[in-house]
Design a protein around this motif. Sequence first.
Motif, PDB file in Angstrom:
ATOM      1  N   ALA A  99      41.108  58.430 106.565  1.00 45.14           N
ATOM      2  CA  ALA A  99      40.258  57.683 105.627  1.00 45.14           C
ATOM      3  C   ALA A  99      40.970  56.534 104.938  1.00 45.14           C
ATOM      4  O   ALA A  99      40.318  55.683 104.359  1.00 45.14           O
ATOM      5  CB  ALA A  99      39.689  58.632 104.572  1.00 45.14           C
ATOM      6  N   HIS A 100      42.297  56.504 104.956  1.00 47.19           N
ATOM      7  CA  HIS A 100      43.075  55.442 104.304  1.00 47.19           C
ATOM      8  C   HIS A 100      42.696  55.296 102.823  1.00 47.19           C
ATOM      9  O   HIS A 100      42.514  54.190 102.311  1.00 47.19           O
ATOM     10  CB  HIS A 100      42.874  54.121 105.039  1.00 47.19           C
ATOM     11  CG  HIS A 100      43.513  54.115 106.402  1.00 47.19           C
ATOM     12  ND1 HIS A 100      44.813  53.731 106.613  1.00 47.19           N
ATOM     13  CD2 HIS A 100      43.016  54.481 107.622  1.00 47.19           C
ATOM     14  CE1 HIS A 100      45.101  53.835 107.916  1.00 47.19           C
ATOM     15  NE2 HIS A 100      44.023  54.292 108.541  1.00 47.19           N
ATOM     16  N   ILE A 101      42.587  56.441 102.157  1.00 51.89           N
ATOM     17  CA  ILE A 101      42.269  56.444 100.729  1.00 51.89           C
ATOM     18  C   ILE A 101      43.363  55.746  99.928  1.00 51.89           C
ATOM     19  O   ILE A 101      43.114  55.188  98.860  1.00 51.89           O
ATOM     20  CB  ILE A 101      42.061  57.899 100.253  1.00 51.89           C
ATOM     21  CG1 ILE A 101      40.795  58.483 100.895  1.00 51.89           C
ATOM     22  CG2 ILE A 101      41.971  57.997  98.737  1.00 51.89           C
ATOM     23  CD1 ILE A 101      40.568  59.945 100.598  1.00 51.89           C
ATOM     24  N   SER A 102      44.579  55.729 100.464  1.00 47.43           N
ATOM     25  CA  SER A 102      45.692  55.097  99.759  1.00 47.43           C
ATOM     26  C   SER A 102      45.434  53.625  99.479  1.00 47.43           C
ATOM     27  O   SER A 102      45.934  53.075  98.491  1.00 47.43           O
ATOM     28  CB  SER A 102      46.977  55.243 100.571  1.00 47.43           C
ATOM     29  OG  SER A 102      46.826  54.664 101.862  1.00 47.43           O
ATOM     30  N   VAL A 155      37.191  57.367  93.804  1.00 48.44           N
ATOM     31  CA  VAL A 155      37.064  57.120  95.236  1.00 48.44           C
ATOM     32  C   VAL A 155      36.015  58.071  95.795  1.00 48.44           C
ATOM     33  O   VAL A 155      36.101  59.289  95.606  1.00 48.44           O
ATOM     34  CB  VAL A 155      38.400  57.328  95.972  1.00 48.44           C
ATOM     35  CG1 VAL A 155      38.219  57.096  97.468  1.00 48.44           C
ATOM     36  CG2 VAL A 155      39.467  56.386  95.419  1.00 48.44           C
ATOM     37  N   VAL A 156      35.024  57.522  96.462  1.00 46.23           N
ATOM     38  CA  VAL A 156      34.009  58.317  97.150  1.00 46.23           C
ATOM     39  C   VAL A 156      34.288  58.207  98.645  1.00 46.23           C
ATOM     40  O   VAL A 156      34.199  57.117  99.213  1.00 46.23           O
ATOM     41  CB  VAL A 156      32.583  57.824  96.834  1.00 46.23           C
ATOM     42  CG1 VAL A 156      31.562  58.638  97.621  1.00 46.23           C
ATOM     43  CG2 VAL A 156      32.304  57.930  95.338  1.00 46.23           C
ATOM     44  N   CYS A 157      34.661  59.303  99.259  1.00 43.14           N
ATOM     45  CA  CYS A 157      35.023  59.318 100.677  1.00 43.14           C
ATOM     46  C   CYS A 157      33.939  60.039 101.476  1.00 43.14           C
ATOM     47  O   CYS A 157      33.592  61.181 101.165  1.00 43.14           O
ATOM     48  CB  CYS A 157      36.375  60.013 100.867  1.00 43.14           C
ATOM     49  SG  CYS A 157      36.863  60.202 102.596  1.00 43.14           S
ATOM     50  N   VAL A 200      43.439  59.962  89.539  1.00 44.54           N
ATOM     51  CA  VAL A 200      42.408  59.434  90.432  1.00 44.54           C
ATOM     52  C   VAL A 200      41.456  60.560  90.821  1.00 44.54           C
ATOM     53  O   VAL A 200      41.889  61.635  91.239  1.00 44.54           O
ATOM     54  CB  VAL A 200      43.032  58.805  91.689  1.00 44.54           C
ATOM     55  CG1 VAL A 200      41.946  58.323  92.639  1.00 44.54           C
ATOM     56  CG2 VAL A 200      43.950  57.649  91.314  1.00 44.54           C
ATOM     57  N   ASP A 201      40.168  60.323  90.667  1.00 46.09           N
ATOM     58  CA  ASP A 201      39.142  61.283  91.087  1.00 46.09           C
ATOM     59  C   ASP A 201      38.658  60.919  92.484  1.00 46.09           C
ATOM     60  O   ASP A 201      38.264  59.766  92.734  1.00 46.09           O
ATOM     61  CB  ASP A 201      37.961  61.272  90.116  1.00 46.09           C
ATOM     62  CG  ASP A 201      38.323  61.893  88.773  1.00 46.09           C
ATOM     63  OD1 ASP A 201      38.903  62.990  88.759  1.00 46.09           O
ATOM     64  OD2 ASP A 201      38.029  61.257  87.730  1.00 46.09           O
ATOM     65  N   ILE A 202      38.669  61.894  93.387  1.00 48.63           N
ATOM     66  CA  ILE A 202      38.229  61.671  94.765  1.00 48.63           C
ATOM     67  C   ILE A 202      37.099  62.641  95.078  1.00 48.63           C
ATOM     68  O   ILE A 202      37.280  63.861  95.016  1.00 48.63           O
ATOM     69  CB  ILE A 202      39.385  61.871  95.769  1.00 48.63           C
ATOM     70  CG1 ILE A 202      40.553  60.932  95.433  1.00 48.63           C
ATOM     71  CG2 ILE A 202      38.902  61.625  97.191  1.00 48.63           C
ATOM     72  CD1 ILE A 202      41.771  61.150  96.315  1.00 48.63           C
ATOM     73  N   LEU A 203      35.954  62.112  95.401  1.00 49.33           N
ATOM     74  CA  LEU A 203      34.797  62.912  95.809  1.00 49.33           C
ATOM     75  C   LEU A 203      34.628  62.763  97.319  1.00 49.33           C
ATOM     76  O   LEU A 203      34.491  61.651  97.830  1.00 49.33           O
ATOM     77  CB  LEU A 203      33.524  62.451  95.104  1.00 49.33           C
ATOM     78  CG  LEU A 203      33.411  62.737  93.605  1.00 49.33           C
ATOM     79  CD1 LEU A 203      32.141  62.102  93.043  1.00 49.33           C
ATOM     80  CD2 LEU A 203      33.408  64.241  93.346  1.00 49.33           C
ATOM     81  N   VAL A 204      34.650  63.880  98.036  1.00 46.99           N
ATOM     82  CA  VAL A 204      34.535  63.853  99.492  1.00 46.99           C
ATOM     83  C   VAL A 204      33.198  64.460  99.898  1.00 46.99           C
ATOM     84  O   VAL A 204      32.852  65.571  99.468  1.00 46.99           O
ATOM     85  CB  VAL A 204      35.684  64.636 100.155  1.00 46.99           C
ATOM     86  CG1 VAL A 204      35.548  64.606 101.677  1.00 46.99           C
ATOM     87  CG2 VAL A 204      37.028  64.061  99.733  1.00 46.99           C
TER      88      VAL A 204
END
Length: 398
Positions: free
Chosen positions: A207-210, A220-222, A283-287
Amino acid sequence: MGAIYEMGVLAALEERLEGASVNDFDLFVGVSAGSYVGTLLANGISPTVLYRSVTRSAGSRSDLDDMQLFRLNLSEILVRLARAPVTVAESAWDYFKNGRETTLTDLVASLSAVLPSGFFTLEGLEEWLEVWLSQPGRTNDFRQLRNELRCVAVELDTGHVAAFGAPGLDQVPISRAVKASCALPGLYRPVRIGDSDYIDGGVRKTAHISLAIRDRCGLVVCVNPIVPLRVTPSRTLPRFGRIPRGALASRGLLSVLDQVFRLTLHTRLQYGLARYARERPDVDILVFEPKPEDLPFFMRNIMRTSGRVRIAEFAYRSTMQRLDEEHGRISRVLARHGLGLRPAVSFPRVARPAPPRRQPGLKGAHDRLLASLDRLEKSLDGRKASEAGPRARSVTPR
């Protein structure tokens, strides 16, 4: 399949976001098919419009058909076939001359030069995007976008990641960058940009969230459509000689490789998410991804587009269900970034009814009505986007 699934997920999220739109997000990071979806979002197309365009296309041609995703790499195939006798003769002579050192595996490997670098090309995708992005209100230039867009590909000869759209790589046309990001190895011919060949961006990372974190995105919404299959082997599966009885092994090499592909991508994503949780707790990440046990049969072929309506509707409904089930947690995450989540509906959802048959003579009026609704929705989305201020968020579709 990945692009269609992403459209369904984002349409559900768009419907439930309160006081904001997915199109308001500051950065879109697209990997593989996600670069196509990210391009549409960055050009101001609402996820609701994308979802409606997909679910209306049952029984008729759609944009995916017009892209000709399976255009044969005929020129390279013919060239390699013409050189095949020479290649075979050289391989046989090498095997005969160095028989004690050369194994049968070496012979097969030398014969692989007869195969093309990819059986299909993505020329149709690039041509379609060039036409689509040339229309008023859209752009094929990264530098002219209101939101930032990154289309991720991998340089074949060095293995380096190229985030097209970033400073220094923003002069490449968006259509060419999307083409490079979607060049799945083996299936599609690598894409030449400048002096380098590029392949699918998912080869290095899922996903290259970095990239989003590097641009100081706090939310970040993945959207990840590729998860491993969980298939229960059939006890009634007949045995033919030594053919395995397993549900996937019995289907041949492509099914095995597809599962390996899914496992590799998903494992890397899980590893990356665990690392970000340790190193970047700010950092909040929602997958959003399908559950392997709930993965419907029509989503088990990632290159299949014939079931696009069912895929989009499954993604929409399953995302709505998750937003209902985890409303409290997701609401708290969004609230930390100035976003609200509409509450769960209080009435049961029913299956989407089949569209009524068009009566003779009404086709023109029907099409004009749909076109007017699309223009109205686009106008409202544009007004909403102009009133909203910038936020440090991103959408990362796979």
